[in-house]
Design a protein around this motif. Sequence first.
Motif, PDB file in Angstrom:
ATOM      1  N   GLY A   1     -16.854  -2.349 -16.219  1.00 27.84           N
ATOM      2  CA  GLY A   1     -15.805  -1.438 -15.767  1.00 27.84           C
ATOM      3  C   GLY A   1     -14.935  -1.947 -14.647  1.00 27.84           C
ATOM      4  O   GLY A   1     -14.203  -1.183 -14.039  1.00 27.84           O
ATOM      5  N   LYS A   2     -14.994  -3.230 -14.346  1.00 27.22           N
ATOM      6  CA  LYS A   2     -14.187  -3.776 -13.261  1.00 27.22           C
ATOM      7  C   LYS A   2     -13.003  -4.555 -13.822  1.00 27.22           C
ATOM      8  O   LYS A   2     -13.046  -5.062 -14.932  1.00 27.22           O
ATOM      9  CB  LYS A   2     -15.025  -4.683 -12.374  1.00 27.22           C
ATOM     10  CG  LYS A   2     -16.113  -3.943 -11.640  1.00 27.22           C
ATOM     11  CD  LYS A   2     -16.791  -4.841 -10.671  1.00 27.22           C
ATOM     12  CE  LYS A   2     -17.857  -4.058  -9.911  1.00 27.22           C
ATOM     13  NZ  LYS A   2     -18.484  -4.855  -8.893  1.00 27.22           N
ATOM     14  N   LEU A   3     -11.968  -4.657 -13.019  1.00 28.29           N
ATOM     15  CA  LEU A   3     -10.794  -5.436 -13.381  1.00 28.29           C
ATOM     16  C   LEU A   3     -10.814  -6.749 -12.613  1.00 28.29           C
ATOM     17  O   LEU A   3     -11.286  -6.804 -11.474  1.00 28.29           O
ATOM     18  CB  LEU A   3      -9.514  -4.666 -13.046  1.00 28.29           C
ATOM     19  CG  LEU A   3      -9.287  -3.372 -13.816  1.00 28.29           C
ATOM     20  CD1 LEU A   3      -8.080  -2.644 -13.250  1.00 28.29           C
ATOM     21  CD2 LEU A   3      -9.088  -3.650 -15.283  1.00 28.29           C
TER      22      LEU A   3
ATOM     23  N   ILE B   1      -8.707   0.376  -8.881  1.00 29.10           N
ATOM     24  CA  ILE B   1      -7.942   1.539  -9.312  1.00 29.10           C
ATOM     25  C   ILE B   1      -8.215   2.657  -8.314  1.00 29.10           C
ATOM     26  O   ILE B   1      -9.364   3.010  -8.063  1.00 29.10           O
ATOM     27  CB  ILE B   1      -8.348   1.967 -10.739  1.00 29.10           C
ATOM     28  CG1 ILE B   1      -8.050   0.834 -11.707  1.00 29.10           C
ATOM     29  CG2 ILE B   1      -7.604   3.228 -11.138  1.00 29.10           C
ATOM     30  CD1 ILE B   1      -8.556   1.078 -13.112  1.00 29.10           C
ATOM     31  N   ILE B   2      -7.140   3.170  -7.718  1.00 30.18           N
ATOM     32  CA  ILE B   2      -7.255   4.218  -6.706  1.00 30.18           C
ATOM     33  C   ILE B   2      -6.467   5.445  -7.158  1.00 30.18           C
ATOM     34  O   ILE B   2      -5.662   5.372  -8.084  1.00 30.18           O
ATOM     35  CB  ILE B   2      -6.779   3.716  -5.321  1.00 30.18           C
ATOM     36  CG1 ILE B   2      -5.348   3.186  -5.395  1.00 30.18           C
ATOM     37  CG2 ILE B   2      -7.714   2.637  -4.796  1.00 30.18           C
ATOM     38  CD1 ILE B   2      -4.777   2.751  -4.059  1.00 30.18           C
ATOM     39  N   ASP B   3      -6.691   6.567  -6.488  1.00 30.27           N
ATOM     40  CA  ASP B   3      -6.061   7.820  -6.900  1.00 30.27           C
ATOM     41  C   ASP B   3      -4.596   7.926  -6.491  1.00 30.27           C
ATOM     42  O   ASP B   3      -3.807   8.550  -7.194  1.00 30.27           O
ATOM     43  CB  ASP B   3      -6.829   9.018  -6.343  1.00 30.27           C
ATOM     44  CG  ASP B   3      -8.187   9.167  -7.028  1.00 30.27           C
ATOM     45  OD1 ASP B   3      -8.287   8.798  -8.208  1.00 30.27           O
ATOM     46  OD2 ASP B   3      -9.129   9.634  -6.375  1.00 30.27           O
ATOM     47  N   GLY B   4      -4.208   7.346  -5.356  1.00 30.08           N
ATOM     48  CA  GLY B   4      -2.828   7.447  -4.891  1.00 30.08           C
ATOM     49  C   GLY B   4      -2.462   6.248  -4.040  1.00 30.08           C
ATOM     50  O   GLY B   4      -3.303   5.430  -3.690  1.00 30.08           O
ATOM     51  N   PHE B   5      -1.186   6.138  -3.711  1.00 29.90           N
ATOM     52  CA  PHE B   5      -0.729   5.045  -2.852  1.00 29.90           C
ATOM     53  C   PHE B   5      -1.350   5.196  -1.469  1.00 29.90           C
ATOM     54  O   PHE B   5      -1.485   6.305  -0.958  1.00 29.90           O
ATOM     55  CB  PHE B   5       0.798   5.045  -2.748  1.00 29.90           C
ATOM     56  CG  PHE B   5       1.488   4.684  -4.033  1.00 29.90           C
ATOM     57  CD1 PHE B   5       1.457   3.388  -4.509  1.00 29.90           C
ATOM     58  CD2 PHE B   5       2.170   5.631  -4.764  1.00 29.90           C
ATOM     59  CE1 PHE B   5       2.080   3.042  -5.686  1.00 29.90           C
ATOM     60  CE2 PHE B   5       2.814   5.299  -5.947  1.00 29.90           C
ATOM     61  CZ  PHE B   5       2.764   4.001  -6.406  1.00 29.90           C
ATOM     62  N   THR B   6      -1.722   4.066  -0.851  1.00 26.85           N
ATOM     63  CA  THR B   6      -2.434   4.128   0.421  1.00 26.85           C
ATOM     64  C   THR B   6      -1.566   3.822   1.632  1.00 26.85           C
ATOM     65  O   THR B   6      -1.819   4.311   2.702  1.00 26.85           O
ATOM     66  CB  THR B   6      -3.625   3.144   0.430  1.00 26.85           C
ATOM     67  OG1 THR B   6      -3.129   1.829   0.179  1.00 26.85           O
ATOM     68  CG2 THR B   6      -4.638   3.529  -0.623  1.00 26.85           C
ATOM     69  N   SER B   7      -0.541   2.994   1.467  1.00 28.93           N
ATOM     70  CA  SER B   7       0.238   2.571   2.627  1.00 28.93           C
ATOM     71  C   SER B   7       1.720   2.525   2.292  1.00 28.93           C
ATOM     72  O   SER B   7       2.113   2.174   1.184  1.00 28.93           O
ATOM     73  CB  SER B   7      -0.232   1.190   3.099  1.00 28.93           C
ATOM     74  OG  SER B   7       0.573   0.732   4.157  1.00 28.93           O
ATOM     75  N   ILE B   8       2.525   2.833   3.269  1.00 22.27           N
ATOM     76  CA  ILE B   8       3.983   2.780   3.094  1.00 22.27           C
ATOM     77  C   ILE B   8       4.467   1.333   3.100  1.00 22.27           C
ATOM     78  O   ILE B   8       5.458   1.004   2.460  1.00 22.27           O
ATOM     79  CB  ILE B   8       4.668   3.579   4.224  1.00 22.27           C
ATOM     80  CG1 ILE B   8       4.256   5.043   4.148  1.00 22.27           C
ATOM     81  CG2 ILE B   8       6.177   3.467   4.155  1.00 22.27           C
ATOM     82  CD1 ILE B   8       4.681   5.872   5.322  1.00 22.27           C
ATOM     83  N   ASP B   9       3.770   0.445   3.797  1.00 20.58           N
ATOM     84  CA  ASP B   9       4.197  -0.939   3.959  1.00 20.58           C
ATOM     85  C   ASP B   9       3.968  -1.801   2.726  1.00 20.58           C
ATOM     86  O   ASP B   9       4.549  -2.868   2.611  1.00 20.58           O
ATOM     87  CB  ASP B   9       3.480  -1.573   5.158  1.00 20.58           C
ATOM     88  CG  ASP B   9       3.821  -0.858   6.455  1.00 20.58           C
ATOM     89  OD1 ASP B   9       4.909  -0.252   6.524  1.00 20.58           O
ATOM     90  OD2 ASP B   9       3.000  -0.908   7.381  1.00 20.58           O
ATOM     91  N   ASN B  10       3.126  -1.379   1.816  1.00 18.52           N
ATOM     92  CA  ASN B  10       2.825  -2.169   0.628  1.00 18.52           C
ATOM     93  C   ASN B  10       3.974  -2.126  -0.373  1.00 18.52           C
ATOM     94  O   ASN B  10       4.736  -1.161  -0.422  1.00 18.52           O
ATOM     95  CB  ASN B  10       1.548  -1.667  -0.051  1.00 18.52           C
ATOM     96  CG  ASN B  10       0.318  -1.939   0.779  1.00 18.52           C
ATOM     97  OD1 ASN B  10       0.335  -2.754   1.682  1.00 18.52           O
ATOM     98  ND2 ASN B  10      -0.755  -1.243   0.475  1.00 18.52           N
ATOM     99  N   TYR B  11       4.078  -3.174  -1.202  1.00 17.72           N
ATOM    100  CA  TYR B  11       5.082  -3.226  -2.256  1.00 17.72           C
ATOM    101  C   TYR B  11       4.622  -2.334  -3.399  1.00 17.72           C
ATOM    102  O   TYR B  11       3.464  -2.391  -3.802  1.00 17.72           O
ATOM    103  CB  TYR B  11       5.269  -4.675  -2.728  1.00 17.72           C
ATOM    104  CG  TYR B  11       6.321  -4.837  -3.769  1.00 17.72           C
ATOM    105  CD1 TYR B  11       7.660  -4.858  -3.424  1.00 17.72           C
ATOM    106  CD2 TYR B  11       5.987  -4.943  -5.110  1.00 17.72           C
ATOM    107  CE1 TYR B  11       8.645  -4.988  -4.388  1.00 17.72           C
ATOM    108  CE2 TYR B  11       6.954  -5.077  -6.079  1.00 17.72           C
ATOM    109  CZ  TYR B  11       8.282  -5.100  -5.716  1.00 17.72           C
ATOM    110  OH  TYR B  11       9.250  -5.220  -6.665  1.00 17.72           O
ATOM    111  N   ARG B  12       5.523  -1.510  -3.919  1.00 16.28           N
ATOM    112  CA  ARG B  12       5.154  -0.552  -4.966  1.00 16.28           C
ATOM    113  C   ARG B  12       5.988  -0.752  -6.226  1.00 16.28           C
ATOM    114  O   ARG B  12       7.167  -1.034  -6.160  1.00 16.28           O
ATOM    115  CB  ARG B  12       5.400   0.870  -4.491  1.00 16.28           C
ATOM    116  CG  ARG B  12       4.543   1.316  -3.366  1.00 16.28           C
ATOM    117  CD  ARG B  12       4.876   2.737  -3.026  1.00 16.28           C
ATOM    118  NE  ARG B  12       4.065   3.197  -1.912  1.00 16.28           N
ATOM    119  CZ  ARG B  12       4.116   4.424  -1.455  1.00 16.28           C
ATOM    120  NH1 ARG B  12       4.925   5.299  -1.990  1.00 16.28           N
ATOM    121  NH2 ARG B  12       3.340   4.773  -0.448  1.00 16.28           N
TER     122      ARG B  12
END
Length: 107
Positions: free
Chosen positions: A94-96, A51-62
Amino acid sequence: MQIRVGNGSIEIGDKEVKLIGHRVLSISIMTIQGPCTDEMCPLIKKPVCTIIDGFTSIDNYRIENPIKIEMLQEVYNSINRDRQKVKIKYKIGGKLEIKGLSLIGTV
């Protein structure tokens, strides 16, 4: 909650959705060295979700609705092509963890 990903789907429980909240579930691939002692052993691919705070890369599928999910294009292709039903589960500590995702066709 079941989210369509191409021809496959990702199932996320209510507890996991609350844990993610307004942040982003990131699904990626980690490679680890196999158990062999020589260099002939192939690398083992393992799916990882964080779980991250925001999107990291434009190339990834969202996916942005109903929750935010970011995944490598290889992961999307694997789920779509093989019509996989992936489950995201909450582990103690606490992990997924990801269940039902096969990465055989990825490079």
